[in-house]
Write a protein that holds these residues in place. Structure first.
Motif: not given
Length: 302
Positions: A121-150
């Protein structure tokens, strides 16, 4: 509000391309069934969650907008709805129809990532920052797995604009729903994100129609500003018989923050129920059984 419509004839053409498999390659029978089911759906002027998502990507790609999607099960989708990549039978080769829409299309990437939410998620955040005219998406395998990226959510996604004036259009898909898999593999913990939402720092959505999802994804990159978008993507609604939109609803209309109940006589309404996500379909089933015309079910989508 932004114009997120897309011509119907072009949508139908893109549906053909998305559902095209090269004839010189062989796939397992299940793949052909998936494609045939999708073709039948479009022929019936119907779009389910998966087709709306794929058509949103296709419409952006053929308009010159690059799309990047990563996550632990991003190619298939957590609940096996997306199928953005098909493995050629008996070969270590994958076919990705969204890469073969048009000779002049933008770049499409779909990546099954490592089991490291914090890093990815940290990498994709940076990717989205560098690509403002693109659609960048990160998908958690299950939503509660996002706790590791809190930490990424707290320090960057929810607060970077306030701290550093940085706008970011990253989309986070959090599959969720208390549907029989216990306390883990269940919920994206909606309250966690709502409690971090203040002064329009993030967008939090829990939507109920494929058309609204189509317009939402297009709106995210067609607007002239960027805000992180957190989507509580569904489980039961992926194949729910009522969770269907028409092709016309994609080619016209716009993203609806709230969806009114049009199946009531306003003067007879005694109770208004505000609901969101799959709860709407549970309530609608009961309302239909009771023929309760005096209850209005209003969907809060964002």
């Amino acid at each position: 509000r932004v114009d997120t419509t897309f011509p119907k004839d072009k949508l139908l053409y893109l549906a053909e391309r998305v559902n095209h498999l090269p004839e010189d390659k062989s796939f397992i029978n299940k793949v052909y069934k998936i494609i045939e089911d999708r073709k039948h759906l479009i022929a019936s002027d119907k779009v389910d969650w998966a087709m709306a998502e794929l058509l949103a990507y296709a419409s952006l790609l053929t308009s010159g907008v690059p799309v990047r999607l990563s996550g632990q099960d991003a190619e298939r989708g957590t609940f096996a709805h997306r199928h953005a990549a098909f493995t050629v039978e008996d070969l270590d080769e994958k076919v990705k129809p969204l890469q073969n829409l048009d000779s002049n299309q933008a770049k499409f990437e779909v990546i099954n990532s490592l089991l490291s939410e914090y890093g990815v998620l940290g990498f994709e955040y940076g990717y989205a920052l560098a690509t403002p005219f693109g659609l960048t998406i990160w998908e958690a395998q299950f939503g509660d797995f996002s706790n590791v990226a809190q930490v990424i959510f707290d320090q960057y996604i929810c607060s970077a604009e306030e701290k550093w004036g940085l706008m970011n259009g990253l989309v986070m898909l959090l599959p969720h729903g208390f549907e029989g898999q216990g306390p883990e593999h269940s919920s994206a913990r909606m309250e966690r994100y709502l409690s971090s939402a203040v002064r329009n720092n993030i967008q939090v959505v829990n939507i109920t129609t494929p058309a609204n999802y189509f317009h939402l994804l297009r709106r995210q990159v067609l607007r002239d500003f960027r805000l992180p978008l957190i989507v509580f993507s569904p489980k039961s609604m992926l194949r729910h018989p009522l969770c269907i939109s028409s092709v016309d609803e994609l080619s016209s209309g716009h993203f609806q923050e709230v969806i009114d109940d049009h199946d009531v006589e306003v003067e007879n309404v005694k109770r208004v129920v505000l609901c969101t996500g799959k709860i709407y379909y549970d309530l609608l089933k009961r309302k239909t059984e009771l023929d309760a015309k005096d209850i209005a079910l209003v969907r809060v989508e964002q």
